[in-house]
Design an enzyme around this catalytic site. Structure first.
Site, PDB file in Angstrom:
ATOM      1  N   LYS A 114       0.858  -1.188   0.000  1.00 32.41           N
ATOM      2  CA  LYS A 114       0.000   0.000   0.000  1.00 32.41           C
ATOM      3  C   LYS A 114       0.895   1.241   0.000  1.00 32.41           C
ATOM      4  O   LYS A 114       1.452   1.619   1.026  1.00 32.41           O
ATOM      5  CB  LYS A 114      -0.906  -0.009   1.231  1.00 32.41           C
ATOM      6  CG  LYS A 114      -1.599   1.324   1.560  1.00 32.41           C
ATOM      7  CD  LYS A 114      -2.400   1.904   0.400  1.00 32.41           C
ATOM      8  CE  LYS A 114      -3.125   3.189   0.809  1.00 32.41           C
ATOM      9  NZ  LYS A 114      -2.194   4.314   1.078  1.00 32.41           N
TER      10      LYS A 114
ATOM     11  N   GLU B 170       9.158   2.202  11.018  1.00 29.38           N
ATOM     12  CA  GLU B 170      10.340   3.027  10.745  1.00 29.38           C
ATOM     13  C   GLU B 170       9.812   4.445  10.600  1.00 29.38           C
ATOM     14  O   GLU B 170       9.168   4.782   9.615  1.00 29.38           O
ATOM     15  CB  GLU B 170      11.051   2.539   9.485  1.00 29.38           C
ATOM     16  CG  GLU B 170      12.499   2.968   9.409  1.00 29.38           C
ATOM     17  CD  GLU B 170      12.683   4.292   8.688  1.00 29.38           C
ATOM     18  OE1 GLU B 170      12.776   5.324   9.402  1.00 29.38           O
ATOM     19  OE2 GLU B 170      12.711   4.303   7.459  1.00 29.38           O
TER      20      GLU B 170
ATOM     21  N   GLU C 104      11.320  17.867  13.310  1.00 24.08           N
ATOM     22  CA  GLU C 104      11.720  17.315  12.008  1.00 24.08           C
ATOM     23  C   GLU C 104      11.040  18.108  10.895  1.00 24.08           C
ATOM     24  O   GLU C 104       9.867  17.898  10.597  1.00 24.08           O
ATOM     25  CB  GLU C 104      11.332  15.836  11.906  1.00 24.08           C
ATOM     26  CG  GLU C 104      11.802  15.196  10.611  1.00 24.08           C
ATOM     27  CD  GLU C 104      11.229  13.802  10.400  1.00 24.08           C
ATOM     28  OE1 GLU C 104      11.820  13.044   9.617  1.00 24.08           O
ATOM     29  OE2 GLU C 104      10.197  13.486  11.004  1.00 24.08           O
TER      30      GLU C 104
ATOM     31  N   CYS D 207      14.178  10.586   5.736  1.00 24.58           N
ATOM     32  CA  CYS D 207      14.039  10.417   7.182  1.00 24.58           C
ATOM     33  C   CYS D 207      15.387  10.479   7.886  1.00 24.58           C
ATOM     34  O   CYS D 207      15.491  11.006   9.002  1.00 24.58           O
ATOM     35  CB  CYS D 207      13.331   9.112   7.500  1.00 24.58           C
ATOM     36  SG  CYS D 207      14.209   7.624   6.973  1.00 24.58           S
TER      37      CYS D 207
END
Length: 471
Positions: free
Chosen positions: A154, A227, A359, A261
């Site tokens: 997905k 993650e 972030e 990331c």
């Protein structure tokens, strides 16, 4: 008729293609197919090896085609997009060749034979984000297939086309139902997370969404690998070479327009060398050429969405209003109508400024001066993320000693963003649960079973000692 939705190029805002808008009923159908295909697929390890190898060859042969699709729908530079497909092929080859024991025999004891078996966990849902849809799917799909699982992929709603191409390339080597894709929005994520016959979720994305998926998966007690986000610091020590360090940091920080990331998200430099290092990093960032990913000469594409660009611009604006200054960048860098932001280097922001402490996930890089390294390490370890960090110094002993103190899943020394096929990758704290890559990335797709046998006889079996009882 299946509803569809359009996918757009973030550089030009033009339509690239369309994808099906799947829903909960489609999830039920896909899971039923995956369950049906499971036993046969799990039983034939040789066929699984061949399929992974065939998938690797297919991805290499179609790397240019899939890479272009990826560049158009995601925005990244074409060379990097093609490289991502080739990396995925390497991942498939790695798991095709990986040796692991499906069964081991423990030492005999008191006439009992004890076997420990590794068996596939079952149906896996691999939910991936828009920034690296191909490579991040490959580190889920390849080990899951190697383990004997069936997989439903997905992708993010905004980057479905390259995922469809990857899955279709691999599906030709496996029986029907072993590998499938579903596209659409969060309704599909929820349906997969809550489905009682999906036995594992492997998710890469934001911490917020990851936490929601874990909560949705909890009632059915399925395995979850997450993650998640990161706010990786680059810590520059006083003896670092300015040009070498600047080149390495900029190469990581603005890769994929900073939408990585594990990219360098903030740089900490010794106060006595702040001006020199800011100048070197700003100059290196200024060499990047902003443009459409598929255009020749482009070295940095757009940000992926208007909302992501607005978020980053807002963080930069807030920092400047609080006393920081822009050392380079800050504009669009192109006349194209897409979601562009020049590589923007900011200096003088406080450690607590949102640009530094959160972030930002985009084309902005704050540089912060420090005077006390021990204090800096303590403050970094006290924050929520723990994905990665890097240390920059020619003194490797000093770097290794500092690496030991950093509470993160990966510490790079004189580099950043490099990952290995056989080394575990994942985060501490809010940056995730579990690991991917290498043998460490295979284990989450395997269940352990103990078979404990004794010889059958006419004598009365003796009871297990109380100390050995499990409950």
């Amino acid at each position: 008729m299946q509803a569809r939705y359009d996918v757009h190029d973030p550089a030009t805002l033009e339509r690239v293609g369309s994808a099906p808008l799947h829903g909960a009923e489609d999830v039920d159908c896909a899971v039923a197919r995956a369950v049906g295909a499971g036993p046969g697929w799990a039983a034939d390890r040789g066929r699984r090896r061949e399929a992974l190898g065939g998938g690797a060859e297919a991805l290499r042969s179609r790397a240019g085609e899939i890479g272009r699709t990826l560049s158009l729908e995601q925005g990244k530079v074409l060379r990097e997009a093609v490289g991502e497909v080739l990396v995925a092929a390497d991942v498939f080859d790695y798991y095709a060749a990986l040796e692991w024991e499906e069964q081991e025999r423990l030492p005999e004891r008191q006439g009992r034979e004890v076997l420990v078996q590794r068996r596939p966990v079952g149906v896996v849902a691999a939910i991936t984000p828009w920034n690296f849809p191909i490579s991040l799917l490959s580190v889920k799909l390849a080990p899951a297939l190697a383990a004997g699982c069936t997989v439903i992929a997905k992708p993010s709603p905004t980057t479905p086309l390259s995922t469809i191409a990857l899955v279709d390339a691999v599906a030709q080597f496996v029986p029907p139902g072993v590998v499938q894709w579903l596209t659409g929005r969060r309704e599909v994520n929820r349906a997969l997370s809550e489905h009682h016959k999906v036995r594992k979720i492997s998710f890469t994305g934001s911490t917020e969404v990851g936490a929601a998926i874990a909560a949705q998966a909890a009632p059915t007690v399925k395995r979850v690998t997450l993650e998640l986000g990161g706010n990786d610091p680059a810590i520059v020590l006083p003896d670092a070479d300015a040009q070498f360090t600047a080149a390495g940091i900029v190469g990581s920080a603005f890769r994929n327009a900073g939408q990585v990331c594990m990219a360098v998200k903030r740089v900490f430099v010794p106060a006595e060398r702040e001006a020199e290092l800011v100048e070197a990093i700003a100059a290196e960032a200024g060499r990047l050429v902003v443009g459409r990913g598929v255009d020749q000469g482009t070295t940095m594409g757009p940000m992926h969405s208007r909302s992501q660009r607005e978020l980053v611009e807002g963080l930069v604006r807030d920092a400047v209003e609080s006393g920081a200054r822009i050392a380079s960048g800050g504009g669009r860098g192109t006349e194209l109508p897409g979601y562009f932001l020049e590589p923007t280097v900011v200096t003088g922001a406080a450690f607590e400024a949102p640009l530094v402490a959160t972030e930002q996930f985009g084309a902005a890089l704050p540089i912060v001066a420090y005077t006390d390294l021990d204090d800096l390490v303590g403050r970094l370890n006290g924050q929520e993320f723990g994905l990665g960090a890097s240390v920059w110094t020619p003194d490797l002993d000093k770097a290794q000693a500092l690496a030991e103190r950093l509470e993160v899943g990966t510490v790079w020394i004189n580099q950043h963003t490099q990952v290995e096929l056989d080394a575990p990758f994942g985060g501490w704290k809010a940056s995730g649960i579990g690991r991917e890559r290498g043998i460490y990335g295979l284990d989450p797709y395997l269940e352990l079973r103990t078979v404990n046998a004794r010889e059958h006889s006419t004598s009365t079996p003796t009871a297990a000692p109380a100390a050995a009882s499990a409950g």
